[in-house]
Design a protein around this motif. Structure first.
Motif, mmCIF file in Angstrom:
data_model
loop_
_atom_site.group_PDB
_atom_site.id
_atom_site.type_symbol
_atom_site.label_atom_id
_atom_site.label_comp_id
_atom_site.label_asym_id
_atom_site.label_seq_id
_atom_site.Cartn_x
_atom_site.Cartn_y
_atom_site.Cartn_z
ATOM 1 N N ALA A 20 -19.982 -9.418 -7.211
ATOM 2 C CA ALA A 20 -18.617 -9.397 -7.506
ATOM 3 C C ALA A 20 -18.134 -10.810 -7.208
ATOM 4 N N ASP A 21 -17.373 -11.071 -8.324
ATOM 5 C CA ASP A 21 -16.606 -12.474 -8.329
ATOM 6 C C ASP A 21 -15.543 -12.768 -7.318
ATOM 7 N N VAL A 22 -14.798 -11.609 -7.207
ATOM 8 C CA VAL A 22 -13.384 -11.354 -6.512
ATOM 9 C C VAL A 22 -13.474 -9.934 -6.066
ATOM 10 N N LEU A 23 -13.263 -9.809 -4.582
ATOM 11 C CA LEU A 23 -13.000 -8.511 -3.952
ATOM 12 C C LEU A 23 -11.585 -8.174 -3.867
ATOM 13 N N TYR A 24 -11.430 -7.171 -4.519
ATOM 14 C CA TYR A 24 -9.713 -6.708 -4.681
ATOM 15 C C TYR A 24 -9.528 -5.669 -3.449
ATOM 16 N N LEU A 25 -8.526 -5.879 -2.749
ATOM 17 C CA LEU A 25 -8.247 -4.927 -1.536
ATOM 18 C C LEU A 25 -6.742 -4.476 -1.941
ATOM 19 N N GLY A 26 -6.736 -3.085 -2.264
ATOM 20 C CA GLY A 26 -5.688 -2.472 -2.501
ATOM 21 C C GLY A 26 -4.487 -2.326 -1.343
ATOM 22 N N GLY A 27 -3.490 -1.933 -1.640
ATOM 23 C CA GLY A 27 -2.214 -1.991 -0.733
ATOM 24 C C GLY A 27 -2.522 -1.118 0.601
ATOM 25 N N LEU B 60 -5.420 -9.756 -1.935
ATOM 26 C CA LEU B 60 -4.916 -8.871 -0.814
ATOM 27 C C LEU B 60 -3.287 -8.169 -1.436
ATOM 28 N N CYS B 61 -3.693 -7.088 -1.608
ATOM 29 C CA CYS B 61 -2.356 -6.425 -2.302
ATOM 30 C C CYS B 61 -1.454 -5.867 -1.151
ATOM 31 N N LYS B 62 -0.068 -6.029 -1.369
ATOM 32 C CA LYS B 62 0.899 -5.659 -0.515
ATOM 33 C C LYS B 62 1.150 -4.204 -0.567
ATOM 34 N N ASP B 63 1.169 -3.302 0.348
ATOM 35 C CA ASP B 63 1.466 -1.941 0.286
ATOM 36 C C ASP B 63 2.653 -1.585 -0.174
ATOM 37 N N LYS B 64 3.128 -0.408 -0.622
ATOM 38 C CA LYS B 64 4.501 -0.152 -1.004
ATOM 39 C C LYS B 64 5.559 -0.085 0.102
#
Length: 292
Positions: free
Chosen positions: A170-177, A198-202
């Protein structure tokens, strides 16, 4: 940090504040006025939270002098960070087009994969096949896009999924909110040299978003992309909306690239085409969409 005591605050209340300041390794600076006492906490004020101070007796308010984030701040680095993955630059002048549709991968700048999504994923816990077969299947998917020169963002949903995602290159790890409050996972990705979204949570504010990014950066990984995937909507029939204000705010406060994921935000009154333009106008460096 500046701590303003209430009018005619008692010496005992002032002493309690000083005791807390010294207990955290800071020093106090006291300014005694005719009606109010103002106390300055000198040192790394990140060890103190304003709410903690304001809960003490006879404290009127506590004001941060510095933000709770420093490494990711514009004060630390005025120019925008550029994170280059397989020749694709996040944070450069061009806004990147990231697709979730395999048939659009050739025309897009990067591909977004969510192989651990339950209940359909063969890679998730309880899925079919053994772990080695699951990694090989995911690796085949990524190799297909890598052969076309496209980086792949892989969404992980648990700390146990970091290793198989990395084994699949994987090139980029995506962390959901939903992982905004998961400090254990953030500690792990903070020790890597792999770019992280790094995703912001709702439910979280922009400053909490930046604090979480700072937590990762403090572990050594500065390849961080801030991800916005929706906040609570004002309209009851539409659950989430694009948090344009948060994107604008973090672009002002931080040098990190910003990504907007609009795949779950569009509806009849707000098509993806409009959301795409909104994200661009707010200053997003990349947009994840399922536009055909």
């Amino acid at each position: 940090m500046i701590i303003v005591m209430q009018k005619q605050a008692s010496s005992e209340a002032v002493a309690r504040v000083i005791e807390l300041i010294r207990g955290r390794g800071l020093q106090e600076h006291i300014s005694q006025g005719e009606e109010r006492t103002i106390i300055g906490a000198v040192g790394d004020e990140r060890v103190l939270h304003p709410h903690e101070i304001e809960s003490l007796p006879e404290v009127e308010r506590a004001i941060r002098v510095l933000n709770a984030w420093r490494i990711v701040s514009r004060e630390a680095q005025p120019q925008n960070s550029i994170i280059t993955v397989r020749g694709v630059a996040f944070g450069a002048e061009k806004m990147l087009d990231i697709t979730t549709l395999p048939e659009r991968a050739a025309a897009a700048d990067a591909f977004f994969a969510d192989p651990f999504y339950l209940p359909y994923s063969p890679y998730a816990a309880g899925g079919s096949g053994n772990e080695k077969e699951q990694v090989r299947a995911m690796q085949a998917l990524l190799q297909q896009h890598h052969a076309a020169g496209k980086p792949v963002l892989v969404r992980i949903r648990d700390v146990r999924q970091i290793e198989p995602a990395l084994l699949a290159e994987a090139d980029v790890l995506y962390l959901g909110g939903e992982l905004m409050g998961n400090r254990t996972l953030q500690d792990e990705v903070g020790r890597l040299n792999t770019p992280v979204v790094l995703c912001k949570d709702k439910h979280h504010r922009a400053d909490e978003w930046l604090v979480a990014a700072e937590h990762i950066a403090l572990r050594g990984n500065h390849h961080i992309i801030l991800g916005e995937a929706g906040t609570l909507s004002f309209e009851p029939e539409h659950t989430y909306r694009l948090d344009v204000d948060a994107i604008v705010r973090v672009r002002k406060e931080s040098h990190l690239p910003v990504l907007a994921n609009i795949t779950r935000l569009w509806h009849g009154d707000m098509p993806q085409e409009v959301l795409y333009k909104l994200a661009a106008a707010a200053g997003a460096d990349a947009v994840v969409s399922s536009l055909p």
